[in-house]
Write a protein that holds these residues in place. Structure first.
Motif, PDB file in Angstrom:
ATOM      1  N   GLN A  68      31.030  52.610  10.095  1.00 54.51           N
ATOM      2  CA  GLN A  68      31.416  51.478  10.933  1.00 54.51           C
ATOM      3  C   GLN A  68      30.368  51.281  12.026  1.00 54.51           C
ATOM      4  O   GLN A  68      29.895  52.240  12.627  1.00 54.51           O
ATOM      5  N   VAL A  69      30.007  50.010  12.269  1.00 53.52           N
ATOM      6  CA  VAL A  69      29.011  49.705  13.303  1.00 53.52           C
ATOM      7  C   VAL A  69      29.707  49.506  14.646  1.00 53.52           C
ATOM      8  O   VAL A  69      30.927  49.316  14.718  1.00 53.52           O
ATOM      9  N   SER A  70      28.921  49.480  15.709  1.00 52.45           N
ATOM     10  CA  SER A  70      29.479  49.288  17.049  1.00 52.45           C
ATOM     11  C   SER A  70      29.997  47.864  17.218  1.00 52.45           C
ATOM     12  O   SER A  70      29.654  46.961  16.443  1.00 52.45           O
ATOM     13  N   GLU A  71      30.785  47.661  18.236  1.00 55.34           N
ATOM     14  CA  GLU A  71      31.344  46.333  18.506  1.00 55.34           C
ATOM     15  C   GLU A  71      30.241  45.329  18.816  1.00 55.34           C
ATOM     16  O   GLU A  71      30.314  44.167  18.401  1.00 55.34           O
ATOM     17  N   ASN A  72      29.205  45.773  19.522  1.00 55.94           N
ATOM     18  CA  ASN A  72      28.087  44.869  19.844  1.00 55.94           C
ATOM     19  C   ASN A  72      27.372  44.392  18.583  1.00 55.94           C
ATOM     20  O   ASN A  72      27.004  43.213  18.477  1.00 55.94           O
ATOM     21  N   ILE A  73      27.169  45.289  17.645  1.00 53.57           N
ATOM     22  CA  ILE A  73      26.513  44.894  16.389  1.00 53.57           C
ATOM     23  C   ILE A  73      27.427  43.952  15.612  1.00 53.57           C
ATOM     24  O   ILE A  73      26.963  42.964  15.029  1.00 53.57           O
ATOM     25  N   ALA A  74      28.723  44.228  15.603  1.00 54.77           N
ATOM     26  CA  ALA A  74      29.677  43.347  14.921  1.00 54.77           C
ATOM     27  C   ALA A  74      29.648  41.954  15.545  1.00 54.77           C
ATOM     28  O   ALA A  74      29.656  40.943  14.829  1.00 54.77           O
ATOM     29  N   LYS A  75      29.594  41.870  16.877  1.00 60.62           N
ATOM     30  CA  LYS A  75      29.522  40.570  17.556  1.00 60.62           C
ATOM     31  C   LYS A  75      28.249  39.829  17.158  1.00 60.62           C
ATOM     32  O   LYS A  75      28.266  38.620  16.921  1.00 60.62           O
ATOM     33  N   GLU A  76      27.156  40.573  17.106  1.00 57.54           N
ATOM     34  CA  GLU A  76      25.884  39.950  16.738  1.00 57.54           C
ATOM     35  C   GLU A  76      25.933  39.425  15.306  1.00 57.54           C
ATOM     36  O   GLU A  76      25.423  38.345  15.013  1.00 57.54           O
ATOM     37  N   ARG A  77      26.578  40.163  14.408  1.00 54.23           N
ATOM     38  CA  ARG A  77      26.693  39.714  13.020  1.00 54.23           C
ATOM     39  C   ARG A  77      27.546  38.451  12.908  1.00 54.23           C
ATOM     40  O   ARG A  77      27.226  37.547  12.133  1.00 54.23           O
ATOM     41  N   VAL A  78      28.607  38.392  13.675  1.00 51.42           N
ATOM     42  CA  VAL A  78      29.456  37.197  13.660  1.00 51.42           C
ATOM     43  C   VAL A  78      28.653  36.007  14.201  1.00 51.42           C
ATOM     44  O   VAL A  78      28.629  34.926  13.595  1.00 51.42           O
ATOM     45  N   SER A  79      27.991  36.203  15.336  1.00 52.85           N
ATOM     46  CA  SER A  79      27.188  35.119  15.929  1.00 52.85           C
ATOM     47  C   SER A  79      26.103  34.648  14.975  1.00 52.85           C
ATOM     48  O   SER A  79      25.893  33.445  14.786  1.00 52.85           O
ATOM     49  N   GLN A  80      25.419  35.608  14.383  1.00 55.24           N
ATOM     50  CA  GLN A  80      24.337  35.269  13.460  1.00 55.24           C
ATOM     51  C   GLN A  80      24.877  34.505  12.249  1.00 55.24           C
ATOM     52  O   GLN A  80      24.279  33.523  11.812  1.00 55.24           O
ATOM     53  N   SER A  81      26.017  34.915  11.732  1.00 53.49           N
ATOM     54  CA  SER A  81      26.604  34.232  10.577  1.00 53.49           C
ATOM     55  C   SER A  81      27.020  32.806  10.927  1.00 53.49           C
ATOM     56  O   SER A  81      26.850  31.886  10.121  1.00 53.49           O
ATOM     57  N   LEU A  82      27.550  32.618  12.126  1.00 53.47           N
ATOM     58  CA  LEU A  82      27.929  31.265  12.570  1.00 53.47           C
ATOM     59  C   LEU A  82      26.693  30.380  12.702  1.00 53.47           C
ATOM     60  O   LEU A  82      26.699  29.219  12.281  1.00 53.47           O
ATOM     61  N   ARG A  83      25.631  30.929  13.280  1.00 50.71           N
ATOM     62  CA  ARG A  83      24.390  30.155  13.418  1.00 50.71           C
ATOM     63  C   ARG A  83      23.796  29.813  12.054  1.00 50.71           C
ATOM     64  O   ARG A  83      23.360  28.686  11.808  1.00 50.71           O
ATOM     65  N   LYS A  84      23.778  30.807  11.153  1.00 53.35           N
ATOM     66  CA  LYS A  84      23.234  30.570   9.808  1.00 53.35           C
ATOM     67  C   LYS A  84      24.024  29.503   9.065  1.00 53.35           C
ATOM     68  O   LYS A  84      23.447  28.652   8.388  1.00 53.35           O
ATOM     69  N   ALA A  85      25.346  29.564   9.178  1.00 56.78           N
ATOM     70  CA  ALA A  85      26.189  28.568   8.498  1.00 56.78           C
ATOM     71  C   ALA A  85      25.891  27.173   9.035  1.00 56.78           C
ATOM     72  O   ALA A  85      25.797  26.207   8.273  1.00 56.78           O
ATOM     73  N   PHE A  86      25.732  27.061  10.341  1.00 53.50           N
ATOM     74  CA  PHE A  86      25.423  25.764  10.941  1.00 53.50           C
ATOM     75  C   PHE A  86      24.056  25.264  10.479  1.00 53.50           C
ATOM     76  O   PHE A  86      23.911  24.099  10.085  1.00 53.50           O
ATOM     77  N   LEU A  87      23.056  26.144  10.488  1.00 56.78           N
ATOM     78  CA  LEU A  87      21.713  25.740  10.063  1.00 56.78           C
ATOM     79  C   LEU A  87      21.690  25.359   8.583  1.00 56.78           C
ATOM     80  O   LEU A  87      21.018  24.404   8.196  1.00 56.78           O
ATOM     81  N   LYS A  88      22.438  26.094   7.777  1.00 54.97           N
ATOM     82  CA  LYS A  88      22.507  25.768   6.351  1.00 54.97           C
ATOM     83  C   LYS A  88      23.134  24.387   6.154  1.00 54.97           C
ATOM     84  O   LYS A  88      22.648  23.586   5.359  1.00 54.97           O
ATOM     85  N   GLN A  89      24.182  24.100   6.901  1.00 58.86           N
ATOM     86  CA  GLN A  89      24.840  22.796   6.804  1.00 58.86           C
ATOM     87  C   GLN A  89      23.889  21.688   7.254  1.00 58.86           C
ATOM     88  O   GLN A  89      23.840  20.620   6.646  1.00 58.86           O
ATOM     89  N   GLN A  90      23.135  21.936   8.318  1.00 61.19           N
ATOM     90  CA  GLN A  90      22.162  20.943   8.786  1.00 61.19           C
ATOM     91  C   GLN A  90      21.095  20.688   7.736  1.00 61.19           C
ATOM     92  O   GLN A  90      20.703  19.550   7.497  1.00 61.19           O
ATOM     93  N   LYS A  91      20.628  21.760   7.112  1.00 61.54           N
ATOM     94  CA  LYS A  91      19.588  21.640   6.092  1.00 61.54           C
ATOM     95  C   LYS A  91      20.093  20.810   4.914  1.00 61.54           C
ATOM     96  O   LYS A  91      19.385  19.943   4.410  1.00 61.54           O
ATOM     97  N   ILE A  92      21.335  21.051   4.500  1.00 57.99           N
ATOM     98  CA  ILE A  92      21.925  20.284   3.403  1.00 57.99           C
ATOM     99  C   ILE A  92      22.047  18.818   3.794  1.00 57.99           C
ATOM    100  O   ILE A  92      21.699  17.924   3.024  1.00 57.99           O
ATOM    101  N   ALA A  93      22.521  18.571   5.009  1.00 56.89           N
ATOM    102  CA  ALA A  93      22.689  17.190   5.473  1.00 56.89           C
ATOM    103  C   ALA A  93      21.344  16.481   5.544  1.00 56.89           C
ATOM    104  O   ALA A  93      21.224  15.313   5.148  1.00 56.89           O
ATOM    105  N   MET A  94      20.321  17.186   6.027  1.00 55.62           N
ATOM    106  CA  MET A  94      18.995  16.571   6.123  1.00 55.62           C
ATOM    107  C   MET A  94      18.430  16.279   4.738  1.00 55.62           C
ATOM    108  O   MET A  94      17.854  15.221   4.513  1.00 55.62           O
TER     109      MET A  94
END
Length: 144
Positions: A68-94
């Motif tokens: 199990q990873v630390s809470e800080n790493i888990a937060k970073e993974r959630v944030s990174q996944s949210l950013r990636k999902a948004f960028l992927k959606q933007q790329k598809i829209a573009m």
């Protein structure tokens, strides 16, 4: 969460991706860093308090075990996944808007009747020349 195919197929990771897909738009529209942080914390809490709680794991190659990873790493993974999902959606829209723009441009430049009419005129002229040459040849050399 890992990058191996088997971990990608894991039910917990599938649920995590579904949570990310449900929340990435709201995350991208959050007005401040504080509201984004709160959202990440809410997602982590929802994962932790599900009927079958989720955890964020990392494979330790030395021990050949998941840890199990630390809470800080888990937060970073959630944030990174949210950013990636948004960028992927933007790329598809573009790319979709680029395709539509190119289709419109091609339609505006292509005039189907112009090309077909030109081809038909050239073919007709070619046939006339051929008939003239054939009749001249037959007059000059006769038919055998």
């Amino acid at each position: 969460m890992g990058y191996r195919r088997s971990s990608f197929e894991n039910n917990g990771n599938r649920r995590f991706r579904a949570i990310i897909l449900r929340n990435f738009k709201r995350y991208s529209m959050a007005p401040s860093k504080l509201s984004k942080t709160r959202m990440v914390n809410d997602i982590l809490k929802s994962i932790s308090y599900e009927s079958s709680p989720g955890r964020f794991l990392k494979f330790n190659e030395k021990s050949d075990l998941w840890e199990q990873v630390s809470e800080n790493i888990a937060k970073e993974r959630v944030s990174q996944s949210l950013r990636k999902a948004f960028l992927k959606q933007q790329k598809i829209a573009m790319s979709n808007s680029f395709i539509k723009m190119n289709e419109a441009e091609v339609k505006s430049r292509y005039q189907p009747n112009h090309c077909e009419e030109t081809y038909e005129k050239l073919y007709s002229i070619q046939q006339d020349i051929f008939k003239t040459l054939l009749s001249s040849y037959l007059l000059a050399f006769g038919t055998k």
